[in-house]
Scaffold this active site. Structure first.
Site, PDB file in Angstrom:
ATOM      1  CG  ASN A  11     -22.356   7.572  31.686  1.00 32.96           C
ATOM      2  OD1 ASN A  11     -23.462   7.689  31.805  1.00 32.96           O
ATOM      3  ND2 ASN A  11     -21.786   7.304  30.517  1.00 32.96           N
TER       4      ASN A  11
ATOM      5  CG  HIS B 100     -15.938   3.446  26.373  1.00 30.55           C
ATOM      6  ND1 HIS B 100     -15.948   2.946  27.529  1.00 30.55           N
ATOM      7  CD2 HIS B 100     -16.426   4.654  26.347  1.00 30.55           C
ATOM      8  CE1 HIS B 100     -16.561   3.765  28.393  1.00 30.55           C
ATOM      9  NE2 HIS B 100     -17.146   4.747  27.334  1.00 30.55           N
TER      10      HIS B 100
END
Length: 397
Positions: free
Chosen positions: A269, A300
């Site tokens: 990512n 997250h």
């Protein structure tokens, strides 16, 4: 006009995908623009960061309440909203950092002057459009404000002829990944789960399940990248002077062949990794690596598996640096280097699979099954090596 078109498209897409939950994205976007438009360059990042992360944390706590207290499955629209909200946090903090560092001209003091409401809205339109433009609303690599502004204000005739073939190639890659997903899903469903596996069988379960997760991520990243490229924000459209380079999220070859956890971490990512490095790591005075992974767990959503997984990942990266530093000093012959690279490649892939399962599982019972399996041997080996090599490094110094 292009700014308005991208903003309207983002609003329509948000309402179609999220329903009334879209307000959870519209409200922080509006407040962030007001803060950017009101505060000075040296203050804007601190306040926008504090507001955006506070808002996102409250929304994640709502998800925790639904999952862990009410014991109910969360709404799909709420999950999409939280994903979009995380991406909004990236764009808000990236823009505020650009203003703070002088890369983007600040709009401070705009509300206090005597311009008309129409002029205020006209000046704020690029910020609104950047935060909510539809190609990046639900996914995609982080696009800097400079790149966004350059593409919107640039000529529409700059589209290269090879962009069609580039998108076709991405489409074939996505098709191949989806076929592999079907095969891997069959393997995972036919085998035992973590609750039913025995001893070494748990390693195969972990590897195949993590492989399915990785294929899903690769496919989504390529699809998001294709959408950005089709909209004119991709790497095929070149780069203006002083503009941040475009980095796609998926570098599949490196991710699947590297024998270093640290390199895997930088390539996984990629745009998010670069954002975290700029936002946290470069400003961390003590334990910047640990701070970065701890913030990533916060960003997250702070689920138990995410907290454990990201902190474990941080320790593995630290161990990786020491292990490879000492190995480069003592392993000279090419046969030994080949054996070393093969062993560390396998170990890296298994540790990453362990971390990925820890991050993806939602329940504490599943996390306990993972920690209680033979799979925990792999991170434990790196923890022991970290302890021994750190002690040796201290004596050497």
């Amino acid at each position: 006009m292009r700014y308005l078109f991208l903003l309207a498209g983002g609003g329509a897409l948000a309402w179609a995908a999220m329903g009334s939950f879209a307000l959870l994205v519209f409200i922080p976007a509006l407040c962030s623009v007001i803060l950017i438009y009101s505060l000075g360059p040296q203050e804007v990042h601190r306040w926008t960061f504090f507001f955006q992360m506070s808002w996102q944390t409250l929304c994640h706590l709502g998800l925790h309440y639904t999952e862990y207290y009410l014991q109910e499955p969360p709404s799909m629209r709420l999950c999409i909203t939280l994903s979009s909200l995380m991406l909004l946090t990236q764009r808000v903090t990236s823009l505020s950092l650009d203003i703070c560092e002088g890369k983007v001209e600040a709009a401070s003091g705009g509300i206090r002057n005597r311009s008309s409401l129409f002029e205020h809205l006209y000046k704020a339109l690029p910020y609104f459009s950047y935060l909510l433009f539809f190609p990046a609303l639900l996914g995609g690599p982080l696009c800097s404000f400079q790149r966004f502004q350059a593409r919107v204000q640039g000529s529409s005739s700059l589209c290269p002829r090879h962009s069609f073939w580039a998108l076709t190639w991405r489409g074939l890659q996505i098709l191949g990944l989806e076929c592999l997903k079907v095969v891997m899903r069959g393997v995972v469903s036919a085998g035992a789960g973590l609750a039913d596996c025995q001893q070494l069988q748990c390693i195969c379960v972990m590897w195949s399940t993590a492989g399915l997760f990785k294929l899903t991520y690769y496919s989504h990243w390529l699809l998001d990248d294709s959408l950005l490229c089709a909209a004119g924000f991709g790497s095929e459209f070149g780069q203006s002077p002083g503009e941040e380079g475009y980095i796609p999220d998926a570098d599949i070859w490196t991710l699947e062949t590297t024998h270093r956890i640290s390199l895997f971490t930088r390539k996984w990512n990629q745009s998010t990794a670069r954002w975290l490095r700029r936002l946290i790591f470069q400003h961390g005075r003590a334990w910047p690596l640990l701070q970065t992974f701890a913030f990533s767990a916060w960003w997250h959503g702070l689920h138990p598996g995410q907290v454990f997984g990201f902190l474990c990942w941080a320790v593995m990266v630290e161990a990786d640096y020491l292990i490879h530093t000492f190995a480069n000093l003592f392993i000279r012959s090419w046969p030994m280097q080949l054996v070393y690279r093969t062993v560390t490649w396998a170990h890296t892939q298994l540790i990453i699979a362990y971390v990925m399962l820890a991050v993806e599982v939602r329940s504490l019972s599943s996390l306990w099954l993972l920690c209680n399996s033979y799979n925990s041997v792999f991170p434990m080996v790196y923890c022991i090596l970290l302890f021994l090599l750190a002690k040796r490094k201290y004596k050497f110094n």
